[in-house]
Design an enzyme around this catalytic site. Sequence first.
Site, PDB file in Angstrom:
ATOM      1  N   GLU A   1       6.235  -4.308  13.247  1.00 13.02           N
ATOM      2  CA  GLU A   1       7.382  -4.648  12.404  1.00 13.02           C
ATOM      3  C   GLU A   1       8.311  -3.469  12.149  1.00 13.02           C
ATOM      4  O   GLU A   1       9.500  -3.652  11.927  1.00 13.02           O
ATOM      5  CB  GLU A   1       6.899  -5.221  11.062  1.00 13.02           C
ATOM      6  CG  GLU A   1       6.159  -4.201  10.194  1.00 13.02           C
ATOM      7  CD  GLU A   1       5.791  -4.765   8.817  1.00 13.02           C
ATOM      8  OE1 GLU A   1       4.876  -5.602   8.769  1.00 13.02           O
ATOM      9  OE2 GLU A   1       6.409  -4.362   7.821  1.00 13.02           O
TER      10      GLU A   1
ATOM     11  N   ALA B   1       0.810  -1.215   0.000  1.00 15.05           N
ATOM     12  CA  ALA B   1       0.000   0.000   0.000  1.00 15.05           C
ATOM     13  C   ALA B   1       0.848   1.271   0.000  1.00 15.05           C
ATOM     14  O   ALA B   1       0.405   2.316  -0.462  1.00 15.05           O
ATOM     15  CB  ALA B   1      -0.948  -0.016   1.205  1.00 15.05           C
ATOM     16  N   LYS B   2       2.075   1.197   0.492  1.00 10.09           N
ATOM     17  CA  LYS B   2       2.937   2.383   0.511  1.00 10.09           C
ATOM     18  C   LYS B   2       3.288   2.811  -0.914  1.00 10.09           C
ATOM     19  O   LYS B   2       3.568   3.974  -1.173  1.00 10.09           O
ATOM     20  CB  LYS B   2       4.210   2.107   1.327  1.00 10.09           C
ATOM     21  CG  LYS B   2       3.936   1.737   2.778  1.00 10.09           C
ATOM     22  CD  LYS B   2       5.198   1.672   3.628  1.00 10.09           C
ATOM     23  CE  LYS B   2       6.150   0.566   3.270  1.00 10.09           C
ATOM     24  NZ  LYS B   2       5.642  -0.795   3.514  1.00 10.09           N
TER      25      LYS B   2
ATOM     26  N   LYS C   1      -2.343  -8.264   0.803  1.00 16.49           N
ATOM     27  CA  LYS C   1      -2.119  -6.839   1.013  1.00 16.49           C
ATOM     28  C   LYS C   1      -3.390  -6.045   0.710  1.00 16.49           C
ATOM     29  O   LYS C   1      -4.095  -6.337  -0.267  1.00 16.49           O
ATOM     30  CB  LYS C   1      -0.978  -6.342   0.114  1.00 16.49           C
ATOM     31  CG  LYS C   1       0.370  -6.970   0.443  1.00 16.49           C
ATOM     32  CD  LYS C   1       0.926  -6.484   1.766  1.00 16.49           C
ATOM     33  CE  LYS C   1       2.357  -6.968   1.975  1.00 16.49           C
ATOM     34  NZ  LYS C   1       2.916  -6.493   3.264  1.00 16.49           N
TER      35      LYS C   1
ATOM     36  N   GLU D   1      -3.297  -6.235   9.836  1.00 14.78           N
ATOM     37  CA  GLU D   1      -1.924  -5.812  10.155  1.00 14.78           C
ATOM     38  C   GLU D   1      -1.666  -4.364   9.744  1.00 14.78           C
ATOM     39  O   GLU D   1      -2.076  -3.945   8.661  1.00 14.78           O
ATOM     40  CB  GLU D   1      -0.971  -6.759   9.425  1.00 14.78           C
ATOM     41  CG  GLU D   1       0.502  -6.465   9.638  1.00 14.78           C
ATOM     42  CD  GLU D   1       1.365  -7.585   9.052  1.00 14.78           C
ATOM     43  OE1 GLU D   1       0.938  -8.755   9.089  1.00 14.78           O
ATOM     44  OE2 GLU D   1       2.458  -7.283   8.550  1.00 14.78           O
TER      45      GLU D   1
ATOM     46  N   HIS E   1       8.054 -10.616  12.257  1.00 11.55           N
ATOM     47  CA  HIS E   1       7.946 -10.111  10.886  1.00 11.55           C
ATOM     48  C   HIS E   1       9.105 -10.596  10.006  1.00 11.55           C
ATOM     49  O   HIS E   1      10.275 -10.441  10.386  1.00 11.55           O
ATOM     50  CB  HIS E   1       7.948  -8.575  10.937  1.00 11.55           C
ATOM     51  CG  HIS E   1       8.177  -7.920   9.603  1.00 11.55           C
ATOM     52  ND1 HIS E   1       9.353  -7.271   9.268  1.00 11.55           N
ATOM     53  CD2 HIS E   1       7.378  -7.814   8.521  1.00 11.55           C
ATOM     54  CE1 HIS E   1       9.262  -6.785   8.038  1.00 11.55           C
ATOM     55  NE2 HIS E   1       8.077  -7.110   7.554  1.00 11.55           N
TER      56      HIS E   1
HETATM   57 MG   LIG Z   1       3.586  -6.225   7.270  1.00 14.13          MG
END
Ligand SMILES: [Mg+2]
Length: 373
Positions: free
Chosen positions: A254, A23-24, A173, A228, A304
Amino acid sequence: MGAIGSVRFGRYAVPLDRPVSDAKVATGRQRPLSQIDVLTCEITTADGLEGLGFSYTTRAGTPAQYAHAKEVGENLLGEDPSDIGRVYERLLWAGASVGRSGVAAQALAAIDVALWDLKAKRAGLPLAKLLGSYRDSVRVYNTSGGYLQAPIEEVKEKAERSLAGGIGGIKVKVGQPDMREDLRRLAAVREHLGEGVPLMVDANQQWDRASALRFGRAVEELGLVWIEEPLDAYDAEGHAQLAAALDTPIATGEMLSSVAGLVRMIDLRAADFLQPDVPRVGGITPYLKVAALADHACLQVAPHFVMEIHVHLAAAYPRDSWVEHIEWLSPLFEERPEIADGRMLVPDRPGLGLTLAAHARDWRLDGVLLGGG
Ligand SMILES: [Mg+2]
């Protein structure tokens, strides 16, 4: 007992088969990820034992880790590698000016992991057994097939392939600019895999508090294992509010690179599943402090990435949780994890049970040997 005779640091860039986007990337904050940068540490003792440790970064940071490790690494020579706490403290003080988090901690992580590997090898035990293991295998889920650049058909196909190969859960995701697209993809995966397959989602910090709550309420019926990083990684209060408001468990941690940051998450009950990362938090030594406090607070710990290290730590945590299957670092090592019936087996070889692959040198950018002359 053999004192530390030499220390070798290496800097590697390990390419991914294909660039991946979370998503970033979808929100324009980062570029797709195309390689993992790795700092290795090989410690050799006067009596001929060797310990291997590593740390990593994505996109930026490994040149700085490498520089810091070289600078403080001289302090290792002549030390007893079994005295990990004392040696770690010595390195912390050597670099005290740059703090106990971020790049500085991550440079020490490679050294600390090598010291633990060495100690377990000296004992003739897998690291999990040296720490005190609760189980011989850990539940494992796959992440690498569920990235956002992949069309939904590919996500479904890769999930099926993972499950057929013995993986026990699938992470997808989410966190795209249009939440309806996330919900559509998630519903399609759930329908394809059926009710019984454990499913997680990961928003990689891209929602504000209201959006995260809206998403959480919309998916309560899907029975997700966790949601998450719904919020900014440092928004401990926001995660705590969300964890209190939703039935679906919240996972985070994480990105945090200090014991203090993770302890704040524990204190606020900001996560049902805490996700510390050994290389990011500064090594196994600080990770164990976090894990002890998380257990005391009755939290789950699902570390993570870096399954090669974390399978040992998850086996040595009282509560049976999950390790994350991402194969990105696998090309560096000779060994592959064994997976069966939804679980990753703890290697029965001494230490981490890892050796650097001969062809790893193809990706080496830099290397230095301290001592040993
Ligand atoms: Mg993650």
